[in-house]
Design a protein around this motif. Structure first.
Motif, PDB file in Angstrom:
ATOM      1  N   UNK A 218      -5.176 -14.336  -7.198  1.00 24.46           N
ATOM      2  CA  UNK A 218      -5.309 -13.572  -5.795  1.00 24.46           C
ATOM      3  C   UNK A 218      -6.255 -12.443  -5.996  1.00 24.46           C
ATOM      4  N   UNK A 219      -6.098 -12.333  -3.922  1.00 26.07           N
ATOM      5  CA  UNK A 219      -7.484 -12.039  -3.507  1.00 26.07           C
ATOM      6  C   UNK A 219      -6.902 -10.324  -2.914  1.00 26.07           C
ATOM      7  N   UNK A 220      -7.334  -9.330  -2.875  1.00 30.27           N
ATOM      8  CA  UNK A 220      -6.649  -8.622  -1.828  1.00 30.27           C
ATOM      9  C   UNK A 220      -7.856  -8.024  -1.122  1.00 30.27           C
ATOM     10  N   UNK A 221      -7.521  -7.689   0.413  1.00 33.66           N
ATOM     11  CA  UNK A 221      -8.737  -7.102   1.029  1.00 33.66           C
ATOM     12  C   UNK A 221      -8.573  -6.270   2.191  1.00 33.66           C
ATOM     13  N   UNK A 222      -8.912  -5.354   1.397  1.00 30.93           N
ATOM     14  CA  UNK A 222      -8.793  -4.022   2.772  1.00 30.93           C
ATOM     15  C   UNK A 222     -10.097  -2.865   1.918  1.00 30.93           C
ATOM     16  N   UNK A 223     -10.186  -2.469   2.968  1.00 33.17           N
ATOM     17  CA  UNK A 223     -11.239  -1.013   2.977  1.00 33.17           C
ATOM     18  C   UNK A 223     -10.435   0.033   1.936  1.00 33.17           C
ATOM     19  N   UNK A 224     -11.512   0.646   1.546  1.00 36.68           N
ATOM     20  CA  UNK A 224     -11.509   1.585   0.464  1.00 36.68           C
ATOM     21  C   UNK A 224     -12.125   3.142   1.006  1.00 36.68           C
ATOM     22  N   UNK A 225     -11.775   4.160   1.508  1.00 36.54           N
ATOM     23  CA  UNK A 225     -11.888   5.166   1.876  1.00 36.54           C
ATOM     24  C   UNK A 225     -12.456   6.617   0.851  1.00 36.54           C
TER      25      UNK A 225
ATOM     26  N   UNK B  92      -1.087  12.885  -3.416  1.00 34.74           N
ATOM     27  CA  UNK B  92      -0.572  11.654  -2.353  1.00 34.74           C
ATOM     28  C   UNK B  92      -1.575  10.826  -2.012  1.00 34.74           C
ATOM     29  N   UNK B  93      -2.159  10.588  -3.045  1.00 36.36           N
ATOM     30  CA  UNK B  93      -3.751   9.364  -2.896  1.00 36.36           C
ATOM     31  C   UNK B  93      -2.484   7.962  -3.164  1.00 36.36           C
ATOM     32  N   UNK B  94      -2.902   6.981  -1.946  1.00 34.47           N
ATOM     33  CA  UNK B  94      -2.050   5.324  -1.253  1.00 34.47           C
ATOM     34  C   UNK B  94      -2.590   4.757  -2.215  1.00 34.47           C
ATOM     35  N   UNK B  95      -2.766   3.876  -3.242  1.00 35.30           N
ATOM     36  CA  UNK B  95      -3.038   2.607  -4.104  1.00 35.30           C
ATOM     37  C   UNK B  95      -2.847   1.662  -3.705  1.00 35.30           C
ATOM     38  N   UNK B  96      -2.796   0.399  -5.051  1.00 32.50           N
ATOM     39  CA  UNK B  96      -1.826  -0.743  -4.745  1.00 32.50           C
ATOM     40  C   UNK B  96      -0.627  -1.411  -5.573  1.00 32.50           C
ATOM     41  N   UNK B  97       0.115  -1.661  -4.697  1.00 36.58           N
ATOM     42  CA  UNK B  97       1.019  -1.799  -5.720  1.00 36.58           C
ATOM     43  C   UNK B  97       1.482  -3.197  -5.201  1.00 36.58           C
TER      44      UNK B  97
ATOM     45  N   UNK C  71       0.966  -1.448   0.147  1.00 36.14           N
ATOM     46  CA  UNK C  71       0.372  -0.222   0.393  1.00 36.14           C
ATOM     47  C   UNK C  71       1.256   1.257   0.375  1.00 36.14           C
ATOM     48  N   UNK C  72       0.844   1.950  -0.895  1.00 36.62           N
ATOM     49  CA  UNK C  72       1.739   3.360  -1.368  1.00 36.62           C
ATOM     50  C   UNK C  72       1.357   4.235  -2.562  1.00 36.62           C
ATOM     51  N   UNK C  73       2.500   4.273  -2.853  1.00 38.16           N
ATOM     52  CA  UNK C  73       2.132   5.846  -4.204  1.00 38.16           C
ATOM     53  C   UNK C  73       3.304   5.888  -4.898  1.00 38.16           C
ATOM     54  N   UNK C  74       3.316   5.163  -5.981  1.00 42.04           N
ATOM     55  CA  UNK C  74       4.877   5.129  -6.789  1.00 42.04           C
ATOM     56  C   UNK C  74       4.674   5.523  -8.303  1.00 42.04           C
ATOM     57  N   UNK C  75       3.230   6.132  -8.150  1.00 40.17           N
ATOM     58  CA  UNK C  75       2.835   7.136  -9.453  1.00 40.17           C
ATOM     59  C   UNK C  75       2.961   8.416  -9.787  1.00 40.17           C
TER      60      UNK C  75
ATOM     61  N   UNK D  82      -6.656   3.700  -0.461  1.00 40.66           N
ATOM     62  CA  UNK D  82      -6.896   2.628   0.454  1.00 40.66           C
ATOM     63  C   UNK D  82      -6.329   3.110   2.215  1.00 40.66           C
ATOM     64  N   UNK D  83      -6.729   2.753   2.690  1.00 38.76           N
ATOM     65  CA  UNK D  83      -6.731   2.959   4.452  1.00 38.76           C
ATOM     66  C   UNK D  83      -5.277   1.899   4.584  1.00 38.76           C
ATOM     67  N   UNK D  84      -4.980   1.325   6.002  1.00 39.75           N
ATOM     68  CA  UNK D  84      -3.654   1.537   6.187  1.00 39.75           C
ATOM     69  C   UNK D  84      -3.552  -0.240   6.363  1.00 39.75           C
ATOM     70  N   UNK D  85      -4.366  -0.860   6.626  1.00 35.97           N
ATOM     71  CA  UNK D  85      -4.434  -2.511   6.527  1.00 35.97           C
ATOM     72  C   UNK D  85      -5.067  -3.129   5.244  1.00 35.97           C
ATOM     73  N   UNK D  86      -4.709  -4.389   5.478  1.00 43.81           N
ATOM     74  CA  UNK D  86      -4.688  -5.375   4.400  1.00 43.81           C
ATOM     75  C   UNK D  86      -4.276  -6.871   4.619  1.00 43.81           C
ATOM     76  N   UNK D  87      -5.306  -7.886   3.566  1.00 44.48           N
ATOM     77  CA  UNK D  87      -5.021  -9.344   3.938  1.00 44.48           C
ATOM     78  C   UNK D  87      -5.045  -9.815   2.522  1.00 44.48           C
ATOM     79  N   UNK D  88      -4.278 -10.730   2.441  1.00 40.84           N
ATOM     80  CA  UNK D  88      -4.098 -11.756   0.936  1.00 40.84           C
ATOM     81  C   UNK D  88      -4.580 -13.425   1.623  1.00 40.84           C
ATOM     82  N   UNK D  89      -5.148 -13.452  -0.265  1.00 39.86           N
ATOM     83  CA  UNK D  89      -5.170 -14.642  -0.220  1.00 39.86           C
ATOM     84  C   UNK D  89      -4.818 -15.779  -1.819  1.00 39.86           C
TER      85      UNK D  89
END
Length: 663
Positions: free
Chosen positions: A381-388, A327-332, A314-318, A367-374
């Motif tokens: 891939x499954x990425x579970x996280x809050x989007x705000x 300053x949008x945080x996104x999924x990398x 969870x960060x910003x590289x674009x 994105x928020x600050x927490x995530x989980x994967x499966x």
């Protein structure tokens, strides 16, 4: 300038954007009250005069009453487990410390020791285990890790274990739980607080179940990684078919992150322990206006075979060269196809494309600050996280109004090389966003803030995925913080493509978890009872304060079945790694819904006012139609594509605005 964006339009009979799975009994016409805000137009940055959509004072959360469309567990199986010295072992996001192995019908749970129960165990890591699927437990087993042997080796005083992760290692062919091991991993601090803020040391500990002896090592991750700095492992996995462990070690915060994620890789050595190596994954991210790296979290997961792995950041590289910075945080997302030896970047999903499922006004999200994967049975891939809602200045606000944000699963439906097709499915819209426990500035009752702790479980074979989070029912406890959480779950049958209703696992159960499921932990694998998949859940119950001892309770019988609901999903594919909501840029979203029949929608962001055209071509490049939209202002426009005259197949669309185009 032409953007390299691959957008696929599939006309057919499938309607992907179906009705919401769960009807909320909410006193409103549509979502909660939303205020005027700058949309994703010529810039993604919210102006100082704008009001952020969905952001209110915490006291203004709406009171929402559930209408009973889900299920409430009335008699949850509950078993008391071990205890810890305080809340800090499980706090601050999901932890991989509860694990189930179907071949052994065995569960393990790792936690810090309780010095009041066992003397002189400050900083020791103990575990609880069950060999009958959670019916009975052996608690406070000693030890996965103990720190006393490292005083001389490191020169520090008492390297105390913290934030333990652990999973079951079952040797190939073994069917006896007594011959299995619990493999643990985590950071350490020292009594003199020499390294308390940096965490450069990590422990690993391996113990045969029920044994009084353990094997352990201490690693200097600074040296192993080449100087990554302050790090804490955040989650991980043990690969089902190989028994290898993977733990993600990331920057503790943006000020310490040095553009490298370190993965700790353990291989069983045949002598009751794991041999560890460290894999560096270069993940450069941008620097914000405060000169801190735009990085928040990361996690790692592998498929059952162990050859395909994912590291998600969870960060910003674009927008590293943008001024002002976005300053949008996104999924990398980084992927490995050679068992973790090397990693490559694949295209990211665009979290702002979930807007039709939330505010539906062209708003930007982060994105928020927490995530989980499966990883499921098809290696998706499954990425579970809050989007705000997006906030300027690298900030995640503490209060969001009901309906303006949600919990999502971002999943790949197909992958080819560096390109993945992404879908985002709305799991739920929680009533509260975060809990605030303890007292700011207190040493005996320290403040702990935590989110909904969304976590993914999957069935042993990977055909079903389950999402569990912890939310306060405001109809019972009133609006405000998530300080009285219950465990709630939703499941999806991947073979049938249908979801369950939302199930309240602890609410109205009369158990210790009823309105008190604080810092809940969930197993990656579920327990099958022959009819249902049961989600193993462990909750903390504070005895008095965050700094006081805590009891753990196993919440069994969290049964999930009855997959009958249509998913609520949108396509969030981008053909490049930069999300389409980047600041000061012409951008075109993927169409949604996709696949579709009849009409579909495309969001187009124009930098200048003028005409916009959309050309439809088939797979061999023949032009089928052109639509022209006259005199559009600069900003975001939702444009409709009418495909009712097209036969089922694969089509492409090209959007043109001034000197810009995207196909």
């Amino acid at each position: 300038m032409k953007k390299s964006v691959l957008l696929v339009l599939l006309a057919g009979s499938i309607a992907a954007n179906a009705q919401n799975r769960i009807a909320k009994n909410v006193a409103l016409n549509g979502p909660a009250t939303h205020y005027s805000a700058q949309k994703v137009s010529e810039t993604n940055l919210v102006k100082s005069s704008a009001v952020i959509p969905g952001v209110t004072a915490l006291a203004k959360h709406q009171s929402v009453k559930r209408n009973g469309s889900g299920n409430h567990t009335q008699a949850l199986c509950e078993v008391q487990m071990g205890s810890a010295g305080n809340q800090f072992g499980s706090a601050f996001g999901p932890k991989t410390n509860l694990w189930y192995n179907r071949d052994l019908n065995t569960l393990t749970f790792a936690h810090r020791a309780n010095p009041l129960t066992t003397a002189a165990t400050i900083g020791f890591i103990e575990y609880d285990y069950s060999t009958d699927g959670g019916t009975t437990w052996n608690n406070n087993q000693q030890y996965i890790y103990r720190d006393l042997s490292y005083v001389v080796a490191t020169g520090y005083q008492n390297e105390r274990g913290r934030y333990p992760q652990a999973a079951i290692y079952n040797p190939i062919g073994n069917t006896d739980p007594a011959n299995a091991f619990i493999a643990g991993y985590g950071p350490v601090t020292d009594a003199a607080a020499v390294i308390n803020s940096a965490w450069p040391w990590h422990f690993e500990g391996t113990t045969q179940l029920g044994s009084a002896t353990n094997n352990q090592q201490l690693f200097n991750i600074d040296q192993a990684s080449g100087g990554i700095g302050a790090i804490i492992p955040q989650g991980g996995t043990i690969v089902k078919n190989t028994g290898e462990t993977w733990w993600s070690c990331q920057g503790y915060d943006g000020a310490a992150y040095d553009d490298t994620v370190v993965l700790s890789h353990g291989v069983y050595n045949g002598a009751g322990d794991f041999t560890y190596s460290f894999v560096k994954v270069p993940v450069p991210v941008c620097t914000d206006i405060d000169n801190a790296k735009m990085f928040q979290n990361c996690a790692v997961i592998f498929n059952d075979a162990g050859d395909i792995g994912y590291t998600v950041i969870l960060g910003n590289d674009w927008v590293c060269n943008s001024n002002p910075a976005d300053s949008t945080m996104g999924i990398i997302v980084y992927k490995s196809t050679n068992s973790g030896t090397s990693w490559f970047r694949i295209n990211s999903p665009d979290q702002s494309m979930v807007d039709p499922l939330l505010l539906s006004g062209g708003y930007a999200y982060q994105t928020s600050t927490q995530l989980d994967l499966a990883v499921d049975q098809d290696n998706h891939l499954h990425i579970a996280l809050p989007i705000v809602p997006f906030q300027p200045g690298n900030t995640v606000y503490l209060g969001y109004e009901y309906g303006s944000w949600g919990l999502f699963d971002f999943t790949t439906s197909s992958e080819s090389g560096l390109f993945a097709v992404w879908t985002a499915c709305l799991i739920t819209k929680p009533q509260t966003y975060f809990g605030d426990f303890g007292t700011a500035g207190s040493t005996t009752d320290p403040e702990i803030q935590d989110e909904n702790r969304l976590q993914i479980s999957r069935s042993w074979e990977g055909s079903k995925i389950f999402y569990t989070w912890f939310d306060t029912d405001t109809a019972i406890f009133g609006p405000g913080l998530n300080n009285f959480p219950d465990a709630r779950s939703v499941g999806v049958d991947l073979d049938g493509g249908l979801w369950t209703a939302e199930v309240g696992q602890t609410e109205f159960s009369g158990t210790h978890g009823d309105g008190n499921s604080i810092f809940g932990n969930v197993s990656y694998y579920t327990v099958n009872d022959g009819t249902n998949e049961n989600i193993p859940i462990v909750i903390d119950v504070m005895t008095s304060s965050t700094g006081s001892p805590v009891d753990f309770w196993y919440q069994g019988c969290a049964m999930m079945s009855n997959f009958v609901n249509t998913p609520n999903c949108v396509n969030v594919t981008t053909g490049i790694n930069n999300p389409s909501s980047a600041a000061n840029a012409f951008a075109v979203s993927s169409n949604y819904p996709n696949p579709y029949s009849g009409k579909t929608t495309v969001n187009v962001t124009t930098v200048k006012a003028g005409d916009v055209s959309i050309e439809i071509t088939n797979s061999i490049g023949q032009l089928l139609s052109t639509s022209i939209y006259k005199n559009l202002s600069a900003g975001v426009h939702s444009l409709t594509i009418d495909g009712s005259s097209l036969s089922k197949g694969l089509y492409f669309y090209t959007v043109k605005s001034a000197n810009e185009s995207a196909t």
